[in-house]
Design a protein around this motif. Sequence first.
Motif, PDB file in Angstrom:
ATOM      1  N   SER A   1       0.794  -1.278   0.429  1.00  0.00           N
ATOM      2  CA  SER A   1      -0.123  -0.028   0.217  1.00  0.00           C
ATOM      3  C   SER A   1       0.875   1.257  -0.131  1.00  0.00           C
ATOM      4  O   SER A   1       0.330   2.610  -0.842  1.00  0.00           O
ATOM      5  CB  SER A   1      -0.930  -0.575   0.944  1.00  0.00           C
ATOM      6  N   THR A   2       1.809   1.343   0.734  1.00  0.00           N
ATOM      7  CA  THR A   2       2.628   2.482   1.114  1.00  0.00           C
ATOM      8  C   THR A   2       3.190   2.559  -0.219  1.00  0.00           C
ATOM      9  O   THR A   2       3.839   3.651  -0.465  1.00  0.00           O
ATOM     10  CB  THR A   2       4.059   2.248   1.781  1.00  0.00           C
TER      11      THR A   2
ATOM     12  N   GLU B   1       1.583   3.969  -2.931  1.00  0.00           N
ATOM     13  CA  GLU B   1       1.119   6.118  -2.996  1.00  0.00           C
ATOM     14  C   GLU B   1       1.610   6.758  -3.646  1.00  0.00           C
ATOM     15  O   GLU B   1       1.517   7.419  -3.768  1.00  0.00           O
ATOM     16  CB  GLU B   1       1.145   5.599  -1.294  1.00  0.00           C
TER      17      GLU B   1
END
Length: 624
Positions: A618-619, A622
């Motif tokens: 997820s990071t 992003e």
Amino acid sequence: MDIRAASREYVAFMLRSVSGPKALLVDEVTTGYLSLVYTQSEMALGDVYLIDPLESSGKREPLVEFACLIYVRPTQRNVALLSKELQNPCFGAYYIYFTGPISRRDIEVLAESDKEMLVRDIRELFSDFYALKPNLFTTKTHLCSIGSRVVDGIISALGALKRYPTEIRYQGNSNLCSKLVNSLGGAIDSNRDIFLSKRSKNTEIHGCSLLLIDRTEDPFTPLLTPWTYEAMIHEFLGFDLNSIVLDKSGDAAARKHPEENQIVFNTIHDDFYREHLNSDWGTVCVAARKMVEGYQSSIDEKSGATKSDTADFDDLRDRISRIPMLQRQAANVKKHVNVTTEIGKQIRYRDLFSLGAFEQEVMRVHAPKEHWRTFCEILKSHKSMKTNDIARLALLFILRYENEDARSLTGEKSGFAKSALYTLSGGSPTSSSKRESPTTSSMVLNVLREHNLGHVLSTERVQRFVDRYGSYARCMNTLPKGSDNILKTVFGAVKSVGGDHEQSWYTQHEPFVLNIVKLLVEDALPAEHFPTYHSELANTEAFFDETESKDVIIFVTGGVTFTEARVLEEISSEWTKKHSGRKTAFEFFSVGDSKSASKKKIRAPRVIIGSTDVITSSTFLEEC
């Protein structure tokens, strides 16, 4: 080399340096440093009865019978707060410990503020980093940050490990690595007196290789589902240093029992976590079940003993003494059962067993037509998939087959391929679109739109991702088109000769950093891709103590994964086994065909890896 042990020893030194009751003042960053290497109970055993933020100066009651330890970063703000504290002291004596080099001017400012001459000692303890594991540290800065905070963290890591970089290599095609090596090289040269003074005081300072890598060289690993316990906890629940929040919904139950909702993981006091943090998911589930059964047996035994009418006073005393142990055991069982249950729910809901198997197959085998068909079938059942899973699977497919044309994916000369061009051109096909074959990116975007998933990835986002992480942005990590395992490349291989257990299908992929380390150890890392930075103390390796191993410190700009830390830890541990005369699971070969390559005598590696932060899928997405 153990960077967490080095950081822990600095804290122990602080506590040993002063006898009697103590207070400890920290800043918002060093609070995190301490939480990773020392527990509050251990602090209490060191006679620390008060831990307070430095910025609370002027709000504390005087405790003149206490000595005050101050453990802070050497920032201008902290120097100002220290000056304020010394001008209105609350404690009988002060011992100041900075996490890195402090300027002479700042020391003069503190001396001028110490009117009552209460400062007994000022020292520099090299611990300006978060020691997450014995072989892993971070600076917890922005993923692509290369500022002073990152440079300070690397300098501190070198000082804590008592290593001086006699060789500095960096990824030549990375602007981040090029800028970082210039800043870092200047900082190392300007602080070399620290290393030389340690050497002159009979402190062993060993030479090491320092390697700077950009995340762009391996974008595959962060996109894959991790399948070992520690990495899965971070991926599914999200570590904040060494703790997680199990329920982030903020419901009434979580608010009523916040101590149960926030879970701390500590390898020092948690036997189950220490033994299984690198175990695969199946092994963890079996071990968790055995742990529950063991606890139930202890309860049954205690219950049976309680019902006995023949117990004497010795038996009663023994039962009472076991109550705290059973309580700790119950808390640990509950913690890991809750965590594995939550992870299991996500795996089932998101169908990650099927997805994970496909991810490993994509990385292991070059089969564009078969993988395209499976990818499209997965999208048809997207209702159970998270947007994040769809995005990372799509980007993984694009990276794997970015240079394929439509015919190798679909086996068709028309139909879907023409449809993809028609959709992306926004109207009727032009003469140019009739001649050109659509790219893998356009094919993926088109099939996402066909399944009403166009919102998951935009054309602009995919283009930015390919520009940053595509094959043209990577200097060495190109996947072969053969059907063999991707690790069997020109860069050499790791050969299993008697491992302790069979490798799980879901953990077959090994990060590219493993190949880079092997090349560095074999003195075969291409200079055109990883040039050498020449510092003032270059070629002075003879001045420093030599070790029997090849000590390597790696720093990755753009984030690192727990998977990468794990494989490097395994290499170091296998070298330890080999050095102690035990059978090892790894052999290192010269560059070339592993079957015909002759073995050469090399110093096997002990590796520490650091980064701006530990990332999840997820990071990572992003930042794309």
